[in-house]
Scaffold this active site. Sequence first.
Site, PDB file in Angstrom:
ATOM      1  N   GLY A  18      -3.103 -29.617  17.048  1.00  0.00           N
ATOM      2  CA  GLY A  18      -4.119 -30.398  16.149  1.00  0.00           C
ATOM      3  C   GLY A  18      -3.517 -31.692  15.568  1.00  0.00           C
ATOM      4  N   CYS A 384     -30.165 -36.108  26.548  1.00  0.00           N
ATOM      5  CA  CYS A 384     -29.650 -36.903  27.781  1.00  0.00           C
ATOM      6  C   CYS A 384     -30.041 -36.236  28.969  1.00  0.00           C
ATOM      7  CB  CYS A 384     -28.277 -37.393  27.600  1.00  0.00           C
ATOM      8  SG  CYS A 384     -27.911 -38.793  28.417  1.00  0.00           S
ATOM      9  N   HIS A 510     -27.618 -39.751  22.690  1.00  0.00           N
ATOM     10  CA  HIS A 510     -26.513 -38.557  22.031  1.00  0.00           C
ATOM     11  C   HIS A 510     -26.455 -38.486  20.364  1.00  0.00           C
ATOM     12  CE1 HIS A 510     -24.716 -37.521  26.050  1.00  0.00           C
ATOM     13  NE2 HIS A 510     -25.261 -38.604  26.335  1.00  0.00           N
ATOM     14  N   GLU A 512     -25.583 -36.117  18.784  1.00  0.00           N
ATOM     15  CA  GLU A 512     -24.562 -35.366  18.179  1.00  0.00           C
ATOM     16  C   GLU A 512     -23.429 -36.153  17.750  1.00  0.00           C
ATOM     17  OE1 GLU A 512     -25.679 -35.598  21.345  1.00  0.00           O
ATOM     18  OE2 GLU A 512     -23.948 -35.341  22.933  1.00  0.00           O
TER      19      GLU A 512
HETATM   20  N1  GLN Z   1     -26.620 -37.759  34.474  1.00  0.00           N
HETATM   21  C1  GLN Z   1     -27.555 -38.447  33.629  1.00  0.00           C
HETATM   22  C2  GLN Z   1     -27.685 -40.082  33.685  1.00  0.00           C
HETATM   23  O1  GLN Z   1     -26.589 -40.712  34.326  1.00  0.00           O
HETATM   24  C3  GLN Z   1     -27.467 -37.985  32.130  1.00  0.00           C
HETATM   25  C4  GLN Z   1     -26.218 -38.366  31.365  1.00  0.00           C
HETATM   26  C5  GLN Z   1     -25.722 -37.457  30.372  1.00  0.00           C
HETATM   27  O2  GLN Z   1     -26.435 -36.433  30.125  1.00  0.00           O
HETATM   28  N2  GLN Z   1     -24.752 -38.045  29.385  1.00  0.00           N
HETATM   29  O3  GLN Z   1     -28.845 -40.646  33.440  1.00  0.00           O
END
Ligand code: GLN
Length: 533
Positions: A18, A384, A510, A512
Amino acid sequence: MSKTKYIFVTGGVTSSLGKGIISASLAKLLQDRGYRVTIQKLDPYINIDPGTLNPYEHGECFVTEDGAETDLDLGHYERFLNIPTSQANNVTTGRIYQAVINKERKGEFLGKTVQVIPHITDEIKHRIQILGNTGEYDIVITEIGGTVGDIESLPYVEAVRQLKWEMDSNDIMVIHLTLVPYLAAAGELKTKPTQHSVKMLMQSGVAPDVLVCRTERPLNDNIRKKLALFCNVDTNSIIESIDAETIYDVPNLMLKEELDKVVLKKLDLKSKSEPKLKRWNEFLQRFKNPKNTVEIGLIGKYVELHDAYKSINEALIHAGAVNETKVNIHWIHSENLTEENVPEKLKNLNGIIVAPGFGGRGIEGKIKAVQYARENKIPFLGICLGMQMAVIEYARNVLGYKDANSVEMDIDTTHPVINLMEEQKEITNKGGTMRLGAWDCKLEKDSKSFSVYKKELISERHRHRYEFNNDYLEDFKKAGLKIAGKNPKTGLVEIIEVSNHPWFIGVQFHPEYKSTVLNPHPLFVDFVKASLC
Ligand code: GLN
């Protein structure tokens, strides 16, 4: 302007102790004391970046604002410090060698033989000092990946040795993270592995200033004294790092052990203010005293390795704390989902996330999960690839385009509702070539997303090659799929929503990556809230 101070964090005895969390916790305390701190990770592997690595190998690939594909530790740095990192915060051996070899090809070494010392170590030192030289930081903490003694780590340790020689002794220090195992048969904590790993470090010419000792049991005074004497550090520089209930406890544990004070003394820095960790502790208070529980299904294909979805996991923790709710994540393998077992496997969930991913494995299971969430009005967040699956599901089951697909999975589909982005068509190299990093998105005012973000223009991080096919835009709209957000310049669809559903959002980006302890991401916060209802 005062000089930047450098702290190096090395690891000994075993991997996975860690270092990232210790580095982030120390940085948090120094930040709370009024210093401008950043953290850098040096990774001793030959890949240029982890972007091409399988998540099973390396866990999640974390993406920065400037579009660098980096080690997941950078996610911890951002979540703890609440400031963005960049490409400069993650350097690999591959990148170092690439830079040196490029210089060699340009003739920049003027006929000299190019060697690990000094050329590779010079490049490492240069990369270490890039962040300090910006003038933006008082302290740069550099975590050296791997374990002392690894062949791959040697040039990094040598670079630290050289920097220690070059700099004033109170401008640079080394913290060594080590393991003090408890031997049940002997009923004792053992210091020998630490002694050996410090010896190993010293053989490379680097003496640690502080030992942070990972342990299952408290270190008593005798053990502290023994470690100090044998490893040649001050007794108050022996820092206990006892197993914690959550990584978010570690800053408080380090505060109690006075790691930050020891560091300030060594670096000859005054304390500007005492660390209070006020908002941090408010978060912990809520996180540890939940009033409700919510069951969230995370549908992915790397679920055996939770690190593959690290940032999603952490974003749910942050969002749970805001809602004073314990989020129980059910890790569900999309390959195991079939038409027949979906109701059984998903029936106890309050919310469903379909995770990002690449390639065809497990996608039919993801599509089934989307359908279940949509038809049963279960809050749904598609991230995504998860958003792309939601589009395919809608095309197949609402629009009736039975073989609708992404061209990533089926190049010959008659309904390519997810298509390769135009600018990707000529690209053949896999590394660093996706649509990466922060891009703007403009939200529709009457969308759920707008009510969540409470603003019209947002910016989120991306990592993808495929996109919503705008040829189908009108078909989808007519059938009740809302295009809630688009890139204002290119028109690329960033967010879709299902109108006749309480909470159904798919995002091409994303979210997150941007959730931090002090800034939980609004989409996750609202998703958890919706799942509570
Ligand atoms: N495979 C998909 C793309 O390239 C989604 C990529 C992902 O989920 N980061 O668009």
